[in-house]
Design an enzyme around this catalytic site. Sequence first.
Site, PDB file in Angstrom:
ATOM      1  N   ARG A  62     -23.240 -45.596 -74.222  1.00  0.00           N
ATOM      2  CA  ARG A  62     -22.995 -46.423 -72.895  1.00  0.00           C
ATOM      3  C   ARG A  62     -23.376 -45.777 -71.956  1.00  0.00           C
ATOM      4  NH1 ARG A  62     -22.418 -50.496 -75.937  1.00  0.00           N
ATOM      5  NH2 ARG A  62     -20.576 -51.661 -76.168  1.00  0.00           N
TER       6      ARG A  62
ATOM      7  N   HIS B  27     -31.502 -51.389 -74.486  1.00  0.00           N
ATOM      8  CA  HIS B  27     -30.277 -51.764 -75.270  1.00  0.00           C
ATOM      9  C   HIS B  27     -30.502 -52.208 -76.794  1.00  0.00           C
ATOM     10  CE1 HIS B  27     -25.679 -51.662 -75.016  1.00  0.00           C
ATOM     11  NE2 HIS B  27     -26.024 -51.654 -76.250  1.00  0.00           N
TER      12      HIS B  27
ATOM     13  N   GLU C  92     -27.091 -52.019 -66.637  1.00  0.00           N
ATOM     14  CA  GLU C  92     -28.066 -52.702 -67.404  1.00  0.00           C
ATOM     15  C   GLU C  92     -27.835 -54.103 -67.250  1.00  0.00           C
ATOM     16  OE1 GLU C  92     -27.152 -50.586 -71.027  1.00  0.00           O
ATOM     17  OE2 GLU C  92     -26.320 -52.343 -72.058  1.00  0.00           O
TER      18      GLU C  92
END
Length: 312
Positions: A231, A278, A260
Site C-alpha cells: 500500500r 496497482h 492513487e
Amino acid sequence: MPADILLLSTLLPAQERALEQRFTVHRPAGNGEKAAFQRDVAPRIRGVVTGGSTGIGNDLVAQLPALEIVAINGVGFDKVDLDLARARGYRVTNTPDVLTDDVADLAVALMLMLSRRLVSADRFVRAGRWLNGEFPLATRASGRRYGILGLGRIGRAIAARLEGFGGEIAYCTRTPVSDVPYAYHPTVTELAAASDVLIVAANASPSTRHIVDAAVLDALGPTGALVNIARGSLVDEHALIDALIEGRIAGAGLDVFEAEPKVPQALINLSNVVLAPHVGSATAETRGAMGDLVLANLDAHFAGEPLPTPVV
Ligand code: 8YV
C-alpha cells in the site's frame, strides 16, 4: 425478494451478470442522483462489494442502515473500518490466497525491471538508439541481499521466488517467524541496512503508516532499491521522492501510491523509477478467482451459511 447490493468494484462481466441474477444490484449514484440514492436505495442496501484499495468510507456506511456484509474484492482491508463493522454488527470478507502468486510475481518483476533497466531498454530499442551505440550497463538482480518487510502470505511467496535468485533473504515483522530460514531484523531500518533491495509486503494500518521513512531510505543507501506492492501509505512518498532525486537510494519499483490513482509528477519525471497502476492482482485468472470468492461469500451470507473468507 433478492437482497439489494451496492457494487463499488468492477468484477468480470460474467460475474457481474451472475451477481445481477442473484441480487438486485445498484451502482454508485452519479452527480445529481445522490439525493434520490440516499432516499430510495441506500436504506435497502444489505450488501456492498468493494475493492481492497477503495474500501468503504464511514460516511457511506452511515447511509446504509440495513448493511449486513461488506465483501472486499481484494485481500487488504485497511480501507474498511473493522471496529465500526464489529460495533454495527455487519460482516466483512476479503479474497486472500487466490492473489498471492500474482502479487509476488509482480514484486519480482518490478525488482528485475528496475535492476536490469528494462523500461529504459525497451524505449532505447524503440527509439532506434541501438543503431548508434550500446545500452548503458545495469545492475545484477541475482545474488543480492533481499529484505522483505512483512512475511505474511505474500511476503513468503516473494521470498520463495527469491530463493531461486541466490543471495540472502532477510525479513522484518513485529515478532520473528519460527518456520523460515531467513535472517530476522526487528526494525525496518536494520532490515534496510542489511538489504540491496527492500520489498514492502506488509499490511497497511495506522501503525505501519510511513514505516518506510527518510531514515529507512538512508539505511538502504545509494545502491539500494525499494519495491512496494503493498500500500502507498506504508512509504513516506515525499521522503522517497527526495531520496530518489538526491541519489540517496538507487531506484524504486512502485505498484501503489499514497493518493492513487494520482501519481506525483516528480516520480513520473524520474528515470530510476518503474511505475505500475496497482496491478498486483490484475490478471484475468486471478480477478476471476477473486470475483468467485466475493460471490461465494455473499451467497453464503444470504443463505445463512459460514462465510468462506471472513475478516469480521
Ligand atoms: C486490488 C488489492 O487491486 O487485494 C488488494 O488488497 O489492493 C488489489 O488486489 C483491488 O482490491 C481491486 O479492487
